[in-house]
Design an enzyme around this catalytic site. Sequence first.
Site, short mmCIF file in Angstrom:
data_model
loop_
_atom_site.label_atom_id
_atom_site.label_comp_id
_atom_site.label_asym_id
_atom_site.label_seq_id
_atom_site.Cartn_x
_atom_site.Cartn_y
_atom_site.Cartn_z
N GLY B 334 87.73 91.37 13.36
CA GLY B 334 88.16 90.76 12.12
C GLY B 334 87.14 89.74 11.62
N SER B 335 87.67 88.71 10.99
CA SER B 335 86.79 87.75 10.31
C SER B 335 85.99 86.89 11.28
CB SER B 335 87.63 86.83 9.43
OG SER B 335 88.36 87.61 8.52
#
Lengths: 379, 632
Positions: B334-335
Site C-alpha cells: 500500500g501507501s
Amino acid sequence: MQLSDTQRIVDHNARPLGAASRLLRRLHLDGPLLIGLLLIISFGLVVLYSAVGANMQLWVGQCMRLGVALIAMVIIAQLPPSFMRRWTPWGYLLGLGLLVLVLTGGEVGKGAQRWLDLGVRFQPSEIMKLAVPMMAAWYLHERTLPPRFSQLLVLGVIIVLPTVLIARQPDLGTALLIGVSGILVVLLAGLSFRLILAFGLAAVPGAFILWNFMKDYQRQRVLTLLDPDSDPLGAGYNIIQSKIAIGSGGLFGKGWTNGSQAQLEFLPERNTDFIFAVMGEELGLLGLLSLLVLYVFIVGRGLHIAIQAGDSFSRLVAGSISLTFFVYVFVNTAMVTGLVPVVGVPLPLVSFGGTSMVTLLVGFGILMSIQTHRKLLPQ
Amino acid sequence: MSLLTSIKDHHAEKRIFVQRVIAASIICVLLLSIVIARLIQLQVFEFEHYAERSQGNRFRIEALPPTRGLIFDRKGRVLAENLPAYQLELIPEQVPDVEDTLQRLAAINLINRDDIPRIQQLTKAGPRFKPVTLSFRLTEEEIARFAIQRPRFPGVDFQPRLVRHYPHGIEVAHAIGYVGALSTSDLNRLDTAAYTGTAHTGKTGLEYSFESDLHGDTGHQQVITNARGRQIPLDSLQLQSAQEQKESATPGENIYLSLDLDLQKIATDALKGRRGSVVAIDPRSGEILTMVSAPGFDPNYFPLGMSRSQYASLINDLDQPLFNRAIRGQYPPGSTIKPILAISALETGVITKNHRAFCTGSFTLPGSTHRYRDWKPEGHGSVDLHDAITQSCDVYFYEISNDLDIDNMHDWLFKFGLGHLTGIDIDGEKPGLVPSRAWKRNAFQRREDRAWFPGETVIASIGQGYMLATPLQLASAAATIAMRGKRFVPHLVTAVEDSVNGERIPLTSVALEDVVLKDSRNWDTVIGAMHDVMQGARGTARAAGARAKYQMAGKSGTAQVFSVSQEDEYEEDEIAERLKDHALFIAFAPLDDPQIAVAVVIENGSSGSGVAAPIARAIMDKYLESNNSATK
C-alpha cells in the site's frame, strides 16, 4: 583269611605302614584315588566360587553336598564287592521302576520330566548310571567270556531298556552315557572285534533312526554344532560364547573371578555344563591342562584298580566306571569347545549340582571297595 | 561252584580284559589329544580373535546427550532454557503384574485408560530393565497424588529429565521457534552420529536455524554391560581390566538476541485478538528489536509432545497461529512505499519537490475511461510532494507513475530491500514481490498475460496490484530511509557464547550496499514529509504521533484485499471481516538520530493510520524511554 593275613604281612614288609596309610586301610579307602579326587574337588570348588559369581550361599551349599557325597563314598567303600554284586539285580529293578514312575508322574524341570519327589527330589536316572554297568557285569560274571551272541541279546535288553526310558524323559545326554557305560562292560568283557565292527556299521542306520526319534531341540543342537554362526543369538549362542570365553583366556587366563564372559553372564550355564569354559577363560590353557592331568590320573588309577581286581564282576564294574568317567570328561570338554553337540553333560566333580556328584563319588566308593577288599588270589 | 564257573578260564579272561583296557586307554589318549589340540587352537592360535570378541561383548558405547544452549534477549533475560520435568516411568522387571498396575494407575487418573494396551506393548517390546514412559509431564498435583500412593506401585516412579522450556513462550514463539521430538526426516537431514543421545531438535525459528550452535557435542561413555545389555556398575565388579572411558558431552552454545522482551510483550498485547505482525529494527545495525506474529501459540507444547487433537486445532485454526507472518506473510504494501517512490521520482528527475498535482479524487489514463480512485473521494485539491506524502494522496502518485515507469519503480524498491530475501538469520523467509516488465514476461504462461499494461503501473504506484512485501521487509525499508541509505542485514542473533569457558563471540552486523542519492537533500524532503505524517498539522497519523517527547517519522498504508481464498467456507460475517483492508504502518524515531524503525501490519485492520500507527508509536515509546533512562 590266612591268605589275607599273608597279604598284609607281605605289604607290611614291602613298606612300612604310616599312620595315614593305616587309617586309609581301615576305612577301605584308596590313597592315590582319594588324593586325586580331593585335588579335583578342591580345584572345582575354587572355580565354582567364581562361576557362581561369588555367591556364598550357592557355594557353601555345594560344599555341603560334596560333604554328603564324600560320606556316601566312604560308606559304599565299606561294602565288599560280593555284597554289591548280590544286590545289583534288585538295585537295577528298583531303578527301572522309578524310571517308569518318573515318566508317569515326575516333576517337570527345564522342560523335562527328570525329577522324582520322594521326600527329597532326585533323578532316578542317577541310579541307573551305576546300576546298568553293574547289572551287565552281574549278568556276565558267572558266564564264560567273551560273551556269546545270545547273551548279547540279553545284555542288549539290560542296557537298552533303561536307556530308552531315560531318553523319553527326555534326557538324551544321560541316556547315551548310560548306554555307553553298559556297552563298555560288554567291550571290556572281550566282545570280539569282528562283532564290534559289525555293531559299528549297524550304528550308521541306527543314527538315522535316532535322528527320527530326536526332538526338534535335539536335532537343532546337532545342526548348530555343524555351523554355530548360522544362528548366533539362538541355538548357536552357547557354543559361540563358550568358544569366546575359552579362546580369550589364552595361555594364562584373565585371572580368577576376572573372566568377563563368565562374570557378565554372556556365558550360559556357567556354573553347570559350561564351567569348563569359565575355567578356560579365567585360568587359561595351563589351568585346563592341570585339570585334565588330574582327570587322567583318576582314570588311570581306576583302570589300574580294574586290572588288579580279583573277579570279573569287579573288573568289569571298575573298568566301566573309570572309562565312563573319562567319557563324561571328554563329552563335556568336547561339547564346551564346540567339538560335539551340546548334550547337557556336566563336567564331573566340578559342575554345580548335588545328585550327579553323589553318583560319581558312590562310583568311586565302589572302586575303592574293589581295591581294598581285594584278595591276593581269586576265590 | 557252578559248572560254568569251573570252566571259566580266569587267566584268559584277565588277559583279554587287560588287552581291552590298553585299547581303551589308547582311544582315551587319542580323544584327549583332540580336546587338547582344540584347546591349543582356541587359546593359543585364535587367542587374539577371541580376546577381541570378548571385548566387543562387554563394552557398549553409550551416548551422553549434550545440554542445549540457552537463548537470551538483549537484556540477558532467558527466552529458552532447559527445565527438569517429571515423567512417570515403569520398569517392567520390577512390576509383578503390569496389567494390574496400569489399571490401578488409571483408576487414580495418572494415566489414560485408553493408553493401557499401547503401554503394555511397550513393556513387552524392550528389555525388561528399560523404563517405559507412562506420562511425559506430571503436574505438581499429579506428583503429589502419586507420591502418596507410591508404595502401592512397585516399579513405578517419577523421574526428572531436562525439557526445553520457553518462559515467555507466546511472546517469542515465532522468533525462537521450538524444539520437537526427532523425526526420521530430521535424522536424514542431521548427522545421525551426533544425535545418538538426543531426543529433540529445533523445528522452526532460531531453534532450527541455530541448531548446530545450540545442540552441542554428544559425549560418549564406554559402559560395561552384561549379556542382556544391562549396564553394570563398575564397583560391583572385580574385573581388573574394567576401566571407564568417558568423553563428556559439550553443552551447546548460548545465543544472545537483539530482541527486547519488553517490546515483544507490548507488541503481543497490542496484537491481541488480531492477525498481524510487528517488526522493529535498530536501523544502525539491522538488529531486530521485536518480531511478533499474531496470533501466537505456546511453544512449550512441542518439546513434550502434544495430543493429536491439540495439534489439529493449531493446524486447522483459520487464523494460522503457527504461521510466522513477520517473515512469511506477504501483503500489498500500500501507501507505505510512497516515500521510496518519492525518492525515486526526485532522483530520476521525474519531478522536483515543488511539483504539484491537482487531486479531484480520481485519475483516468489518457484514452481510457477507467477511474483510479483516491482513498479520499472528494480529493485533496492542489498538492505538492510534501502534501502527497503527509496526506497520502494517491492521485499524485497515479499521475507521476507513467513517467516514473514500472521498471524504474522496481529498481528503486529493490534497492530498499523489497522483492527479495532480506537474509535474516532464521529460515523460512518469503521474498515478497516487486513487479517489473521482465518479471511479468516470465511469471505468466499465456501470451496475453505477459504484457505489461499501463494501468498496472498506476496501481503499483500505491503499492497495490502484484506488489507484495513482508513486515520484515517493510521494517528494513523504513530503517534504510531512517539511515538515509545505510543498510544492514536484519538479524536476531548478536552473540554466541561458549557455555564452557564463557567466551562470548559477537556476531557483527553485515552492511549491505547503501542507497546513494545524487542529491542527498532528497532524503530531507521525504523524511520531512514522513515526519509531518505523524507530527504535522495535516498528517494522516498525527493522532498517533501526538504528545511525543521525541521526533518521529512514519507512513501509513491501507491495502485492499482483492481476493479471499476458500471464500465458500466463510460465514457471512467472516467474509465481511476478512475482506476489510489491511492496515499497515512504517515508522522510525528519533528523527535526527534514528534508533528504531518499525513496521506494523494488521490483517483486515481497515486503517493504517488509525489501527497500525498507534502500535508503532507504543513500541517506539517503550524502546526510546528505556534507552534514554539507560543512558541517563
